[in-house]
Design a protein around this motif. Sequence first.
Motif, short mmCIF file in Angstrom:
data_model
loop_
_atom_site.label_atom_id
_atom_site.label_comp_id
_atom_site.label_asym_id
_atom_site.label_seq_id
_atom_site.Cartn_x
_atom_site.Cartn_y
_atom_site.Cartn_z
N SER A 26 4.60 0.66 -11.87
CA SER A 26 5.05 -0.36 -10.93
C SER A 26 5.63 0.27 -9.66
CB SER A 26 6.11 -1.25 -11.58
OG SER A 26 7.31 -0.53 -11.78
N GLN A 27 5.52 -0.46 -8.56
CA GLN A 27 6.10 -0.02 -7.29
C GLN A 27 7.61 0.10 -7.38
OE1 GLN A 27 7.88 -2.22 -4.91
NE2 GLN A 27 8.32 -0.36 -3.76
N LYS B 188 3.31 1.51 -2.85
CA LYS B 188 2.31 0.72 -3.58
C LYS B 188 1.10 1.58 -3.91
CE LYS B 188 -0.47 -3.44 -3.40
NZ LYS B 188 -0.95 -4.57 -2.65
N ALA C 100 2.03 3.93 -6.72
CA ALA C 100 2.14 3.18 -7.97
C ALA C 100 0.76 2.88 -8.54
CB ALA C 100 2.92 1.89 -7.74
N GLU C 101 -0.16 2.48 -7.70
CA GLU C 101 -1.52 2.19 -8.16
C GLU C 101 -2.20 3.45 -8.68
OE1 GLU C 101 -3.36 0.24 -4.81
OE2 GLU C 101 -2.32 -1.65 -5.22
#
Length: 64
Positions: A27-28, A18, A21-22
């Motif tokens: 997206s994760q 996560k 991804a951020e």
Amino acid sequence: MYPESIKSARLNAKLTQKEVAEALRISQPAIAKWESGEGSKPSISRLIQLADLYGTSVDKLIGR
């Protein structure tokens, strides 16, 4: 193997999927697919971003 290298580098950097991804604004599930070898592989520009984020080289990420 390349997906395993990407996952190992992330774990060594102590980051979650996560968080990666951020940081990359994707997206994760995309990160999960890269690490499992399913679906598409990260582009060269994404590999560079991953290497910078993980504090490693693109060569290590691709298993060279």
